[in-house]
Scaffold this motif. Structure first.
Motif, mmCIF file in Angstrom:
data_model
loop_
_atom_site.group_PDB
_atom_site.id
_atom_site.type_symbol
_atom_site.label_atom_id
_atom_site.label_comp_id
_atom_site.label_asym_id
_atom_site.label_seq_id
_atom_site.Cartn_x
_atom_site.Cartn_y
_atom_site.Cartn_z
ATOM 1 N N LEU A 185 56.332 -23.090 12.736
ATOM 2 C CA LEU A 185 55.397 -23.705 11.690
ATOM 3 C C LEU A 185 54.274 -23.515 12.200
ATOM 4 O O LEU A 185 53.186 -23.126 11.433
ATOM 5 N N SER A 186 53.957 -23.706 13.452
ATOM 6 C CA SER A 186 52.561 -23.430 14.074
ATOM 7 C C SER A 186 52.128 -22.336 14.144
ATOM 8 O O SER A 186 51.004 -21.688 13.808
ATOM 9 N N GLU A 187 53.075 -21.252 14.295
ATOM 10 C CA GLU A 187 52.627 -19.699 14.171
ATOM 11 C C GLU A 187 52.437 -19.504 12.622
ATOM 12 O O GLU A 187 51.445 -18.748 12.416
ATOM 13 N N ASP A 188 53.244 -19.894 11.898
ATOM 14 C CA ASP A 188 52.858 -19.768 10.496
ATOM 15 C C ASP A 188 51.555 -20.312 9.950
ATOM 16 O O ASP A 188 50.799 -19.773 9.145
ATOM 17 N N ALA A 189 51.351 -21.433 10.643
ATOM 18 C CA ALA A 189 49.867 -22.100 10.125
ATOM 19 C C ALA A 189 48.692 -21.030 10.875
ATOM 20 O O ALA A 189 47.762 -20.989 10.127
ATOM 21 N N VAL A 190 48.853 -20.369 11.885
ATOM 22 C CA VAL A 190 47.871 -19.654 12.431
ATOM 23 C C VAL A 190 47.842 -18.365 11.596
ATOM 24 O O VAL A 190 46.540 -18.196 11.215
ATOM 25 N N LEU A 191 48.801 -17.877 10.948
ATOM 26 C CA LEU A 191 48.786 -16.678 10.115
ATOM 27 C C LEU A 191 48.191 -17.084 8.767
ATOM 28 O O LEU A 191 47.267 -16.501 8.258
ATOM 29 N N LYS A 192 48.332 -18.152 8.309
ATOM 30 C CA LYS A 192 47.828 -18.687 7.010
ATOM 31 C C LYS A 192 46.529 -18.840 7.044
ATOM 32 O O LYS A 192 45.749 -18.710 6.321
ATOM 33 N N ALA A 193 46.109 -19.469 8.016
ATOM 34 C CA ALA A 193 44.491 -19.918 8.524
ATOM 35 C C ALA A 193 43.798 -18.400 8.541
ATOM 36 O O ALA A 193 42.625 -18.536 8.230
ATOM 37 N N GLN A 194 44.544 -17.647 9.134
ATOM 38 C CA GLN A 194 43.517 -16.163 9.287
ATOM 39 C C GLN A 194 43.549 -15.653 8.132
ATOM 40 O O GLN A 194 42.589 -15.027 7.553
ATOM 41 N N ILE A 195 44.485 -15.598 7.065
ATOM 42 C CA ILE A 195 44.705 -14.868 5.811
ATOM 43 C C ILE A 195 43.515 -15.685 5.137
ATOM 44 O O ILE A 195 42.910 -15.064 4.103
ATOM 45 N N ASP A 196 43.373 -17.024 4.972
ATOM 46 C CA ASP A 196 42.395 -17.552 4.036
ATOM 47 C C ASP A 196 41.118 -17.285 4.406
ATOM 48 O O ASP A 196 40.165 -17.496 3.715
ATOM 49 N N GLN A 197 40.838 -16.702 5.494
ATOM 50 C CA GLN A 197 39.423 -16.283 6.002
ATOM 51 C C GLN A 197 39.217 -14.726 5.478
ATOM 52 O O GLN A 197 38.025 -14.365 5.592
ATOM 53 N N PHE A 198 40.180 -14.113 4.801
ATOM 54 C CA PHE A 198 40.087 -12.551 4.279
ATOM 55 C C PHE A 198 39.375 -12.603 2.979
ATOM 56 O O PHE A 198 39.619 -13.589 2.193
#
Length: 135
Positions: free
Chosen positions: A42-55
């Motif tokens: 879940l922590s890796e998924d959170a990093v991915l989602k946080a990055q996507i939110d910046q796109f």
């Protein structure tokens, strides 16, 4: 202000400073990194989602569809060393600028360390830095 906003404050894109190919490359890199230790967290998924939110996503398909496509492609092929090498080579080419590659490697490192670094993750990060020509 996000790391992307600080580094990429230029005219390529109003919000994130990336072109679409760079965004897609970064997603490919992060999805590949998530599968390195053969366990998703879940922590890796959170990093991915946080990055996507910046796109500032501009692709022909939605960002969710692109992520799902990347997951399917990478999950099925990740055991092939040839596939991983070719994908990293493609990611390097599509990321382009040194600053973009440096930032991508940093985000990849953050994702890999989100659930505690294992030997396979450390080796993968070294491989990423070598392929992206980050010293």
């Amino acid at each position: 202000m996000s790391l992307f906003s600080k580094i990429f404050n230029n005219d390529r894109s109003e919000k994130d400073g990336l072109i679409q190919d760079q965004r897609e490359s970064l997603i490919d890199l992060l999805v590949l990194a998530m599968y390195v230790d053969n366990k998703l967290s879940l922590s890796e998924d959170a990093v991915l989602k946080a990055q996507i939110d910046q796109f500032s996503w501009e692709g022909p398909m939605s960002v969710d569809d692109y992520v799902n496509s990347a997951i399917a492609r990478i999950r099925d092929m990740r055991s092939s060393e040839h596939f991983v090498n070719e994908l990293l080579k493609s990611i390097n080419e599509r990321l382009g600028d040194y600053d973009v590659r440096l930032t991508a490697a940093g985000i990849c490192e953050r994702l890999l360390s989100a659930d505690g670094k294992e030997t396979s993750e450390k080796e993968f990060l070294n491989k990423v830095k070598t392929e992206l020509q980050i010293t």
